[in-house]
Write an enzyme that holds these catalytic residues in place. Structure first.
Site, PDB file in Angstrom:
ATOM      1  N   ALA A 165      -4.325   4.004   1.604  1.00  0.00           N
ATOM      2  CA  ALA A 165      -5.314   4.115   2.679  1.00  0.00           C
ATOM      3  C   ALA A 165      -6.584   4.844   2.242  1.00  0.00           C
ATOM      4  O   ALA A 165      -6.529   5.856   1.546  1.00  0.00           O
ATOM      5  CB  ALA A 165      -4.696   4.834   3.875  1.00  0.00           C
ATOM      6  N   PRO A 210       0.832  -1.205   0.000  1.00  0.00           N
ATOM      7  CA  PRO A 210       0.000   0.000   0.000  1.00  0.00           C
ATOM      8  C   PRO A 210       0.865   1.253   0.000  1.00  0.00           C
ATOM      9  O   PRO A 210       1.751   1.404   0.834  1.00  0.00           O
ATOM     10  CB  PRO A 210      -0.796  -0.128   1.302  1.00  0.00           C
ATOM     11  CG  PRO A 210       0.061  -0.990   2.191  1.00  0.00           C
ATOM     12  CD  PRO A 210       0.770  -1.936   1.274  1.00  0.00           C
ATOM     13  N   GLN A 230      -7.195  -0.994   1.802  1.00  0.00           N
ATOM     14  CA  GLN A 230      -6.658  -0.630   3.110  1.00  0.00           C
ATOM     15  C   GLN A 230      -7.538   0.466   3.712  1.00  0.00           C
ATOM     16  O   GLN A 230      -7.810   1.479   3.074  1.00  0.00           O
ATOM     17  CB  GLN A 230      -5.219  -0.138   2.998  1.00  0.00           C
ATOM     18  CG  GLN A 230      -4.553   0.072   4.354  1.00  0.00           C
ATOM     19  CD  GLN A 230      -3.164   0.659   4.258  1.00  0.00           C
ATOM     20  OE1 GLN A 230      -3.012   1.824   3.913  1.00  0.00           O
ATOM     21  NE2 GLN A 230      -2.149  -0.148   4.546  1.00  0.00           N
ATOM     22  N   TYR A 234      -0.594   6.097  12.462  1.00  0.00           N
ATOM     23  CA  TYR A 234      -1.984   6.519  12.326  1.00  0.00           C
ATOM     24  C   TYR A 234      -2.809   6.023  13.510  1.00  0.00           C
ATOM     25  O   TYR A 234      -2.273   5.445  14.460  1.00  0.00           O
ATOM     26  CB  TYR A 234      -2.533   6.065  10.975  1.00  0.00           C
ATOM     27  CG  TYR A 234      -1.798   6.709   9.822  1.00  0.00           C
ATOM     28  CD1 TYR A 234      -1.701   8.099   9.749  1.00  0.00           C
ATOM     29  CD2 TYR A 234      -1.170   5.950   8.842  1.00  0.00           C
ATOM     30  CE1 TYR A 234      -0.994   8.710   8.711  1.00  0.00           C
ATOM     31  CE2 TYR A 234      -0.470   6.550   7.807  1.00  0.00           C
ATOM     32  CZ  TYR A 234      -0.379   7.924   7.743  1.00  0.00           C
ATOM     33  OH  TYR A 234       0.327   8.531   6.732  1.00  0.00           O
TER      34      TYR A 234
END
Length: 368
Positions: free
Chosen positions: A58, A24, A100, A172
């Protein structure tokens, strides 16, 4: 030891045709409101078809979770049509599509959120330049957040993805709950190591239950994590060994470590005999597949990762050469593209966000 060409079947039945996944990476290609663009679809489609799976960059699960401009969103049903096109573009020739999902937490700012103050487990600013102090989430907001991750998972199923990856890495929000730096709570969501794990614990249970109760066949759930933090206090490698030990016994289909270098060694004096990847793989002990990653540029690099994992994620190499997978699987490393120039950007669908990442992370691979 796994080999790149061998298949892998996850516990929920999804089969990958080989052990290579696209890592990702942030693209910043979506519209301002999180809707997928045609360039974004083309970017992923170009890199699909040869490898086992693609993990998207994301996608935020609620509006105050947006981390940057041009970010994917899965915060509402209105995004399902665009996400369906993205999933379909990835799923050619048997490549699987994994969305994701995440929340940026304190790693965003009010300008990105259009004047809204960022939220986090506690009102502690990140240790980075110009970081804003976030607002601590209230107890009911924590529960709402879990519901929004569940809703995002449902939308991923409806959009035709083959799985979701919970983004618990790269500082995160999920990682923020686990970190003693960002989580100073004194309720059920913070305090001891076990309590700092409680949010992740409940989130994983709720998301995997959502999948199992949906009736979706062969839909998987993964979890990505970062092994250490530099902050003091912060996540130490022993904390991560605890995290991995807990997650390996849950209903996840895979774990995915986030590393810039597959050979990176812990800063902990007690874990310097081998790489963090090797220690993590040893801790999991076959309970769940591990995705290894870290500066994989050749087939030899990939096979080295697979000495301590079941899957290998490839990032930067696929940006330069979208057909890296086929060449590496055939052990034709001499054919792998090593360098690109600004003139190649349009051909490779490398928009400004990706190009900026490449200029920062791999300037030596960019020609004039």
């Amino acid at each position: 030891m796994s080999t790149m060409n061998s298949k892998l079947t996850f516990k929920r039945g999804l089969e990958l045709k080989n052990r290579i996944m696209m890592a990702p990476m942030t693209t910043k290609m979506s519209f301002y409101d999180g809707v997928v663009t045609s360039d974004e679809i083309n970017y992923y489609a170009l890199r699909s078809g040869e490898i086992g799976a693609v993990i998207t960059g994301a996608a935020n699960v609620q509006n105050d979770g947006k981390g940057w401009e041009g970010e994917l969103s899965v915060a509402s049903d209105v995004f399902i049509p665009g996400l369906s096109k993205l999933a379909a573009a990835i799923k050619k020739n048997g490549t699987k599509a994994i969305l994701q999902i995440f929340h940026g937490g304190r790693m965003t700012d009010s300008s990105v959120l259009r004047g809204v103050q960022p939220v986090a487990p506690s009102a502690i600013a990140a240790e980075r330049p110009n970081a804003e102090t976030p607002r601590a989430l209230a107890g009911d907001e924590v529960l709402d957040l879990i519901e929004n991750f569940k809703a995002a998972t449902r939308r991923a199923i409806e959009a035709g993805f083959d799985g979701v990856e919970l983004h618990g890495a790269n500082t995160y929000l999920l990682q923020q709950f686990f970190s003693p730096h960002s989580n100073r709570r004194d309720d059920e969501w913070g305090g001891t190591l076990e309590k700092r794990f409680s949010f992740i614990d409940k989130l994983v249970d709720e998301v995997t239950a959502t999948v199992d109760e949906s009736g979706a066949e062969n839909f998987i759930v993964g979890y990505r994590f970062s092994p250490e933090e530099y902050e003091n206090p912060g996540i130490r490698f022993t904390d991560t060994l605890f995290l991995v030990d807990q997650l390996a016994d849950k209903g996840l289909d895979y774990l995915h470590i986030s590393l810039r270098d597959r050979q990176l060694v812990s800063v902990s004096e007690n874990h310097k005999e081998k790489s963090m990847l090797a220690y993590i793989h040893e801790q999991i002990n076959g309970r769940v597949p591990l995705v290894g990653v870290g500066d994989v540029l050749t087939s030899e690099d990939a096979e080295q990762v697979l000495e301590n994992s079941e899957l290998v994620a490839v990032g930067r190499a696929l940006l330069i050469d979208p057909h890296w997978g086929a060449k590496a699987l055939d052990k034709k490393d001499d054919l792998i593209r090593q360098e690109i120039s600004n003139y190649d950007r349009e051909e490779l669908f490398l928009a400004n966000g990706v190009w900026g990442f490449m200029e920062f992370m791999m300037p030596d691979r960019l020609g004039k």
